[in-house]
Motif scaffolding. Structure first.
Motif, PDB file in Angstrom:
ATOM      1  N   ASP A 330       0.824  -1.207   0.000  1.00  0.00           N
ATOM      2  CA  ASP A 330       0.000   0.000   0.000  1.00  0.00           C
ATOM      3  C   ASP A 330       0.857   1.255   0.000  1.00  0.00           C
ATOM      4  N   ASP A 331       2.122   1.092  -0.431  1.00  0.00           N
ATOM      5  CA  ASP A 331       2.991   2.215  -0.780  1.00  0.00           C
ATOM      6  C   ASP A 331       3.460   3.056   0.393  1.00  0.00           C
ATOM      7  N   VAL A 332       3.703   2.425   1.510  1.00  0.00           N
ATOM      8  CA  VAL A 332       4.396   3.075   2.616  1.00  0.00           C
ATOM      9  C   VAL A 332       5.872   2.724   2.517  1.00  0.00           C
ATOM     10  N   VAL A 333       6.728   3.718   2.691  1.00  0.00           N
ATOM     11  CA  VAL A 333       8.176   3.507   2.687  1.00  0.00           C
ATOM     12  C   VAL A 333       8.692   3.808   4.084  1.00  0.00           C
ATOM     13  N   ALA A 334       9.353   2.839   4.718  1.00  0.00           N
ATOM     14  CA  ALA A 334       9.788   3.010   6.095  1.00  0.00           C
ATOM     15  C   ALA A 334      11.120   2.330   6.334  1.00  0.00           C
ATOM     16  N   SER A 335      11.876   2.842   7.305  1.00  0.00           N
ATOM     17  CA  SER A 335      13.114   2.200   7.720  1.00  0.00           C
ATOM     18  C   SER A 335      12.779   0.926   8.476  1.00  0.00           C
ATOM     19  N   PHE A 336      13.422  -0.193   8.092  1.00  0.00           N
ATOM     20  CA  PHE A 336      13.237  -1.428   8.843  1.00  0.00           C
ATOM     21  C   PHE A 336      14.369  -1.654   9.834  1.00  0.00           C
ATOM     22  N   LEU A 337      15.613  -1.373   9.415  1.00  0.00           N
ATOM     23  CA  LEU A 337      16.740  -1.479  10.337  1.00  0.00           C
ATOM     24  C   LEU A 337      17.803  -0.477   9.926  1.00  0.00           C
ATOM     25  N   ARG A 338      18.700  -0.181  10.880  1.00  0.00           N
ATOM     26  CA  ARG A 338      19.828   0.704  10.607  1.00  0.00           C
ATOM     27  C   ARG A 338      21.051   0.160  11.333  1.00  0.00           C
ATOM     28  N   ILE A 339      22.213   0.222  10.658  1.00  0.00           N
ATOM     29  CA  ILE A 339      23.475  -0.184  11.275  1.00  0.00           C
ATOM     30  C   ILE A 339      24.245   1.066  11.663  1.00  0.00           C
ATOM     31  N   ASP A 340      24.576   1.202  12.929  1.00  0.00           N
ATOM     32  CA  ASP A 340      25.333   2.354  13.406  1.00  0.00           C
ATOM     33  C   ASP A 340      26.835   2.112  13.298  1.00  0.00           C
ATOM     34  N   GLY A 341      27.595   3.190  13.122  1.00  0.00           N
ATOM     35  CA  GLY A 341      29.047   3.123  13.181  1.00  0.00           C
ATOM     36  C   GLY A 341      29.716   2.475  11.998  1.00  0.00           C
ATOM     37  N   GLN A 342      29.015   2.380  10.850  1.00  0.00           N
ATOM     38  CA  GLN A 342      29.603   1.749   9.666  1.00  0.00           C
ATOM     39  C   GLN A 342      29.323   2.591   8.419  1.00  0.00           C
ATOM     40  N   SER A 343      29.524   3.886   8.531  1.00  0.00           N
ATOM     41  CA  SER A 343      29.158   4.805   7.456  1.00  0.00           C
ATOM     42  C   SER A 343      30.014   4.628   6.204  1.00  0.00           C
ATOM     43  N   ALA A 344      31.172   3.972   6.323  1.00  0.00           N
ATOM     44  CA  ALA A 344      32.027   3.754   5.148  1.00  0.00           C
ATOM     45  C   ALA A 344      31.722   2.431   4.465  1.00  0.00           C
ATOM     46  N   SER A 345      30.605   1.812   4.809  1.00  0.00           N
ATOM     47  CA  SER A 345      30.245   0.519   4.239  1.00  0.00           C
ATOM     48  C   SER A 345      28.983   0.639   3.410  1.00  0.00           C
ATOM     49  N   GLU A 346      28.416  -0.485   3.026  1.00  0.00           N
ATOM     50  CA  GLU A 346      27.120  -0.558   2.357  1.00  0.00           C
ATOM     51  C   GLU A 346      26.458  -1.862   2.763  1.00  0.00           C
ATOM     52  N   ILE A 347      25.135  -1.893   2.689  1.00  0.00           N
ATOM     53  CA  ILE A 347      24.385  -3.108   3.026  1.00  0.00           C
ATOM     54  C   ILE A 347      24.142  -3.893   1.748  1.00  0.00           C
ATOM     55  N   THR A 348      24.391  -5.193   1.814  1.00  0.00           N
ATOM     56  CA  THR A 348      24.314  -6.043   0.620  1.00  0.00           C
ATOM     57  C   THR A 348      23.596  -7.358   0.933  1.00  0.00           C
ATOM     58  N   GLY A 349      23.163  -8.021  -0.116  1.00  0.00           N
ATOM     59  CA  GLY A 349      22.718  -9.409  -0.036  1.00  0.00           C
ATOM     60  C   GLY A 349      21.499  -9.729   0.790  1.00  0.00           C
ATOM     61  N   PRO A 350      20.470  -8.848   0.909  1.00  0.00           N
ATOM     62  CA  PRO A 350      19.301  -9.219   1.703  1.00  0.00           C
ATOM     63  C   PRO A 350      18.571 -10.419   1.107  1.00  0.00           C
ATOM     64  N   ALA A 351      18.262 -11.395   1.948  1.00  0.00           N
ATOM     65  CA  ALA A 351      17.555 -12.607   1.499  1.00  0.00           C
ATOM     66  C   ALA A 351      16.889 -13.248   2.705  1.00  0.00           C
ATOM     67  N   PHE A 352      15.697 -13.779   2.510  1.00  0.00           N
ATOM     68  CA  PHE A 352      14.940 -14.409   3.587  1.00  0.00           C
ATOM     69  C   PHE A 352      15.113 -15.917   3.584  1.00  0.00           C
ATOM     70  N   SER A 353      15.139 -16.504   4.789  1.00  0.00           N
ATOM     71  CA  SER A 353      15.119 -17.955   4.917  1.00  0.00           C
ATOM     72  C   SER A 353      13.836 -18.486   4.287  1.00  0.00           C
ATOM     73  N   PRO A 354      13.801 -19.755   3.903  1.00  0.00           N
ATOM     74  CA  PRO A 354      12.621 -20.288   3.213  1.00  0.00           C
ATOM     75  C   PRO A 354      11.308 -20.101   3.967  1.00  0.00           C
ATOM     76  N   ASP A 355      11.348 -20.109   5.308  1.00  0.00           N
ATOM     77  CA  ASP A 355      10.105 -19.922   6.054  1.00  0.00           C
ATOM     78  C   ASP A 355       9.781 -18.457   6.319  1.00  0.00           C
ATOM     79  N   GLY A 356      10.635 -17.547   5.865  1.00  0.00           N
ATOM     80  CA  GLY A 356      10.359 -16.121   5.969  1.00  0.00           C
ATOM     81  C   GLY A 356      10.567 -15.511   7.340  1.00  0.00           C
ATOM     82  N   THR A 357      11.183 -16.233   8.265  1.00  0.00           N
ATOM     83  CA  THR A 357      11.343 -15.718   9.626  1.00  0.00           C
ATOM     84  C   THR A 357      12.715 -15.120   9.895  1.00  0.00           C
ATOM     85  N   ARG A 358      13.654 -15.293   8.972  1.00  0.00           N
ATOM     86  CA  ARG A 358      15.013 -14.797   9.175  1.00  0.00           C
ATOM     87  C   ARG A 358      15.472 -14.048   7.923  1.00  0.00           C
TER      88      ARG A 358
END
Length: 385
Positions: A330-358
């Protein structure tokens, strides 16, 4: 699940936003909701791993570059990037690329039904700057080289079968791939400032050794209709694939790609957009554009993208404020998580376990800002199903 064309409402406390259904600046906005509102609520304080999560979620470190994975003897690769999960009996496997050049390649971690790490191993070696990729319906991992005239390699997440170079899928600066089992094609992004969006039609579905590479043809607008045209020379030499077809649509830095329910989404980092192709009627539009947010955009530096059975899209940031953001049906955009203290990095490879809980993902350069400082994480909690 059908997704409406553009996002609606205003920035809420700097963490949640949506845009009007009409693509123009200064559109009327919906009444504000609570700051941090979204399907999971506001982010909490950093946990022991420096990750801010909504209530009910926890994180753990799965692997660190240059260190052994769990109790295994396998040393995790540098610069972890694109990834995917695969069911493995009652457990599962998480596959991760290594975006270094030379060497590159990809590795895998095996988990038991309880989430315990039971193994880790190499599935691809001696390749260059393996960035993102994609999972196939026949349970292989497509690992993509983000270099000039790079290849796609088809790999075995179980590490039994040798990886195979898939030259028919074209030689260009590959980024991500997404399989469409309805049309029996693989979509491909290109990480160039004037990159293109491609699809590969295998001669036989399930066999990527031969087929036809096509490019998306459309106008310069941010919405409209599109067609596909064959690439005359997928080898890309002497003329780059992106320059071979007149009228092919240019995209500014193609990144992640995700297919579901007759729709394919992909991101472009150069203009911070999420594009949406509606495959039933061959039209395209923007699903997210931070320049249209009236205030501080919650999602900047768009990169890898994945989705859930609920229809939520999870988009990782390359830089920004090191967040994974969610875009709901329904077109809401929101922060789900944030990593502190790693501003020189990037977040990569998001993927869910087969049961969708991890949810698995990596900080490519961790706290050090170096490819040898990569950290791969797991987040567990009440994800929407």
């Amino acid at each position: 699940m059908e997704r409406r064309s553009l996002l609606r409402a205003a920035v809420l406390g700097g963490t949640t936003a949506a845009l009007g259904g009409t693509l123009w600046r200064g559109a009327a906005y919906a009444a504000p909701a609570q700051p941090g509102a979204g399907p999971y609520g506001a982010l909490g304080s950093p946990d022991a791993n420096g990750i801010r999560l909504p209530g009910g979620f926890t994180s753990r470190v799965v692997a660190r570059s240059g260190q052994r994975v769990g109790t295994t003897t396998y040393t995790w690769h540098n610069a972890p990037d694109g990834g995917a999960c695969y069911a493995d009996g009652s457990g599962w496997i998480y596959v991760s690329n290594s975006e270094i050049n030379p060497s590159g390649g990809a590795s895998a971690v095996k988990f038991s039904s309880t989430g315990a790490i039971t193994g880790a191993y190499r599935i691809l070696s001696n390749t260059r700057q393996n960035c993102a990729g994609g999972r196939t319906p026949w349970n292989t991992w497509l690992s993509c080289e983000e270099v000039d005239r790079g290849y796609v390699y088809e790999t075995d997440p179980w590490g039994v079968n040798a990886a195979v170079q898939r030259a028919a899928m074209g030689r260009f600066k590959h980024e991500a791939a997404a399989a469409d089992p309805v049309r029996k094609v693989i979509y491909l992004t290109e990480d160039e400032t004037n990159g293109r969006f491609y699809r590969f039609i295998p001669t036989t579905w399930g066999n990527l050794s031969s087929g036809t590479l096509q490019v998306m043809v459309a106008g310069s607008a941010t919405s409209g209709s599109f067609t596909w045209t064959d690439i005359p020379d997928p080898d890309g030499s002497p003329t780059a694939t992106r320059s071979q077809v007149s009228g092919s649509k240019s995209f500014n830095g193609g990144e992640g790609c995700h297919y579901a329910n007759d729709t394919v989404w992909f991101t472009t980092k150069g203009d911070n957009r999420v594009w949406q192709l509606n495959l039933q009627n061959n039209t395209y539009e923007l699903a997210y554009d931070d320049s249209l947010v009236n205030g501080t955009a919650p999602l900047t530096g768009v990169d890898n993208i994945t989705g859930t059975s609920s229809g939520d899209l999870f988009v990782a940031e390359d830089g920004g404020n090191m967040e994974i953001c969610v875009i709901t049906p329904d077109d809401v955009v929101a922060s789900f998580l944030r990593i502190d203290g790693q501003s020189a990095s990037e977040i990569t490879g998001p993927a869910f376990s087969p049961d969708g809980t991890r949810l698995y993902f990596s900080s490519q350069r961790g706290t050090t800002g170096s490819s040898s400082g990569g950290i791969t994480y797991e987040v567990t909690g009440p994800f929407r199903s």
